[in-house]
Design an enzyme around this catalytic site. Structure first.
Site, mmCIF file in Angstrom:
data_model
loop_
_atom_site.group_PDB
_atom_site.id
_atom_site.type_symbol
_atom_site.label_atom_id
_atom_site.label_comp_id
_atom_site.label_asym_id
_atom_site.label_seq_id
_atom_site.Cartn_x
_atom_site.Cartn_y
_atom_site.Cartn_z
ATOM 1 N N ASN A 9 34.466 36.008 35.147
ATOM 2 C CA ASN A 9 34.782 36.219 33.732
ATOM 3 C C ASN A 9 36.008 35.378 33.404
ATOM 4 O OD1 ASN A 9 35.488 37.113 31.215
ATOM 5 N ND2 ASN A 9 36.026 39.199 31.843
ATOM 6 N N TRP A 10 35.778 34.287 32.695
ATOM 7 C CA TRP A 10 36.885 33.350 32.421
ATOM 8 C C TRP A 10 37.836 33.874 31.339
ATOM 9 C CZ3 TRP A 10 34.797 27.609 32.165
ATOM 10 C CH2 TRP A 10 34.157 27.302 33.379
ATOM 11 N N LYS A 11 37.401 34.873 30.613
ATOM 12 C CA LYS A 11 38.166 35.376 29.462
ATOM 13 C C LYS A 11 38.473 34.203 28.516
ATOM 14 C CE LYS A 11 39.657 39.112 32.393
ATOM 15 N NZ LYS A 11 40.628 40.113 32.773
ATOM 16 N N HIS A 96 34.178 45.552 28.090
ATOM 17 C CA HIS A 96 35.346 45.215 28.905
ATOM 18 C C HIS A 96 36.565 45.972 28.362
ATOM 19 C CE1 HIS A 96 38.500 42.993 30.903
ATOM 20 N NE2 HIS A 96 37.576 42.575 31.742
ATOM 21 N N GLU A 98 39.495 45.092 27.905
ATOM 22 C CA GLU A 98 40.293 44.342 26.923
ATOM 23 C C GLU A 98 39.681 44.476 25.533
ATOM 24 O OE1 GLU A 98 40.220 40.729 29.162
ATOM 25 O OE2 GLU A 98 41.546 41.667 30.645
ATOM 26 N N GLU A 168 35.832 48.653 36.670
ATOM 27 C CA GLU A 168 37.086 47.908 36.609
ATOM 28 C C GLU A 168 38.220 48.867 36.236
ATOM 29 O OE1 GLU A 168 36.226 43.436 35.857
ATOM 30 O OE2 GLU A 168 36.595 44.412 33.950
ATOM 31 N N GLY A 174 44.270 42.114 36.229
ATOM 32 C CA GLY A 174 45.308 41.116 35.979
ATOM 33 C C GLY A 174 46.687 41.552 36.447
ATOM 34 N N SER A 214 41.727 42.394 39.974
ATOM 35 C CA SER A 214 42.534 41.692 40.980
ATOM 36 C C SER A 214 41.789 41.465 42.291
ATOM 37 C CB SER A 214 43.859 42.425 41.239
ATOM 38 O OG SER A 214 44.625 42.475 40.057
ATOM 39 N N GLY A 235 38.122 37.995 37.451
ATOM 40 C CA GLY A 235 38.840 37.389 36.328
ATOM 41 C C GLY A 235 39.629 36.177 36.790
ATOM 42 N N GLY A 236 40.941 36.358 36.965
ATOM 43 C CA GLY A 236 41.846 35.246 37.305
ATOM 44 C C GLY A 236 41.349 34.362 38.441
HETATM 45 P P1 13P Z 1 41.324 40.021 37.195
HETATM 46 O O1 13P Z 1 40.426 39.626 38.333
HETATM 47 O O2 13P Z 1 42.116 38.883 36.647
HETATM 48 O O3 13P Z 1 42.158 41.217 37.542
HETATM 49 O O4 13P Z 1 40.365 40.470 35.997
HETATM 50 C C1 13P Z 1 39.335 41.335 36.259
HETATM 51 C C2 13P Z 1 38.485 41.388 35.047
HETATM 52 O O5 13P Z 1 38.907 41.882 34.020
HETATM 53 C C3 13P Z 1 37.137 40.803 35.130
HETATM 54 O O6 13P Z 1 36.377 41.174 34.039
#
Ligand code: 13P
Length: 258
Positions: A9-11, A96, A98, A168, A174, A214, A235-236
Site C-alpha cells: 500500500n503506497w498510500k 483503512h 487512515e 492492522e 507507521g 510496521s 505500507g512504508g
Molecule cells: P506501515 O507498514 O507503514 O506501518 O503501514 C501499514 C499500512 O497501513 C498498510 O496499509
C-alpha cells in the site's frame, strides 16, 4: 498449505517518475523468480494505469487504495468501482484506518463500498484493527468483531469468499511498533473463528487474513510464520523495492518450510 499474499500500500507517495522506477524494479526482480506468493501493489489512482500496463507482462496484480460508496453520478472527486474495473485493477483496499480517521468512514460506509466492489467482481482488501487505547483497555477483540460484523457479515457466503481481510492494529501503523507474532496470531485466529461461525470451516480456512502495521524485512519471517497469518499489507516498506522483495522472500521461505 495455501499460498501467501503480499500487498504493498503506497498510500499518497511517489512522483510519477518514482512510481515508474519502483514498478519497473519490482517487475525486474519478480521476473527471474517462479513465485508461489501472490503479489499486489496499490499505488495512488493516477498511477494505476501505469501499474496495470506493467502487470500485464509480470507476476503481480494491481489494487486501488479506495473507491466510492456510490455507483456513479455527481460525486466530485470520487472514483467508482466500475472505473477501477475498466482499468484492469483487481483489488481495492477499503476501510483503512487512515480513511476511518481522516475521512470519517464508518463501518456502514465501508459496507457500501464493498457492495460496489462486489458488483464489479473486484477483491476488497478490508482493513480492521483497534486503537491503542482499545488494546490497552482489553477491548481489541470486541472492536474488530464489530468492524467485521458490520461491514462484511451482510454478504452472501459466495461474495464473502472474494474478500481479503487485513488486520492492522492502528498503534502499529507507521510507528515502527509491530504487533508481536503472538498478538497477531491471537487476533487472526479470532477473526478466523468469527468467519467459521458465520460461514463454516472451509470458508474460514480459505479466507486470506493479512497482517499490516510496521511489517518490514526484519520481522516479516516471524509474522508470516504464524499459522493464521496468510500474508502482509505493507505500507512504508513497500516503497523500497529491496525491502518489499525481502518481505516476499520471507513469504516464500515460510511456504517452502511448510
Ligand atoms: P506501515 O507498514 O507503514 O506501518 O503501514 C501499514 C499500512 O497501513 C498498510 O496499509
Amino acid at each position: 498449505m495455501k499460498s501467501k499474499l503480499v500487498i504493498g500500500n503506497w498510500k499518497m507517495n511517489k512522483s510519477f517518475e518514482e512510481a515508474e522506477d519502483l514498478i519497473s524494479d519490482i517487475q525486474d526482480k519478480l521476473e527471474s523468480w517462479s513465485l508461489q506468493t501472490a503479489v499486489v501493489i496499490c499505488p495512488p489512482f493516477p498511477y494505476l494505469e501505469l501499474a496495470t500496463d506493467h502487470a500485464d507482462e509480470s507476476d503481480f496484480e494491481v489494487g486501488a487504495q479506495n473507491c466510492s460508496e456510490f455507483e456513479n453520478g455527481a460525486f466530485t472527486g470520487e472514483v467508482s468501482a466500475s472505473m477501477l474495473a475498466e482499468l484492469d485493477v483487481n483489488f481495492c483496499i477499503v476501510g483503512h484506518s487512515e480513511r476511518r480517521k481522516y475521512f470519517h468512514e464508518s463501518n456502514d460506509t465501508i459496507a457500501k463500498k464493498i457492495d460496489q466492489l462486489m458488483k464489479q467482481n473486484l477483491i476488497p482488501v478490508f482493513c480492521c484493527g483497534e486503537l491503542l487505547e482499545e488494546r490497552k483497555s482489553g477491548n481489541h477483540l470486541e472492536i474488530v468483531e464489530k468492524q467485521i460484523t458490520e461491514s462484511l457479515f451482510h454478504l452472501s457466503k459466495e461474495h464473502f469468499e472474494q474478500v481479503v481481510i487485513a488486520y492492522e492494529p492502528v498503534w502499529a501503523i507507521g510507528t515502527g511498533e509491530t504487533a508481536t507474532p503472538e498478538q497477531a496470531q491471537e487476533m487472526h485466529y479470532f477473526i478466523r473463528s468469527l468467519i467459521e461461525k458465520k460461514f463454516g470451516t472451509e470458508t474460514a480456512y480459505n479466507c486470506y487474513i493479512l497482517y499490516g502495521g510496521s511489517c518490514n524485512a526484519k520481522n516479516a519471517l516471524e509474522l508470516l510464520s504464524q499459522p493464521d497469518v496468510d500474508g502482509g499489507l505493507i505500507g512504508g516498506a513497500s516503497l523500497k523495492s529491496d525491502e518489499f522483495i525481502s518481505i516476499i522472500e520471507a513469504a516464500e521461505t515460510v511456504l517452502k518450510e511448510d
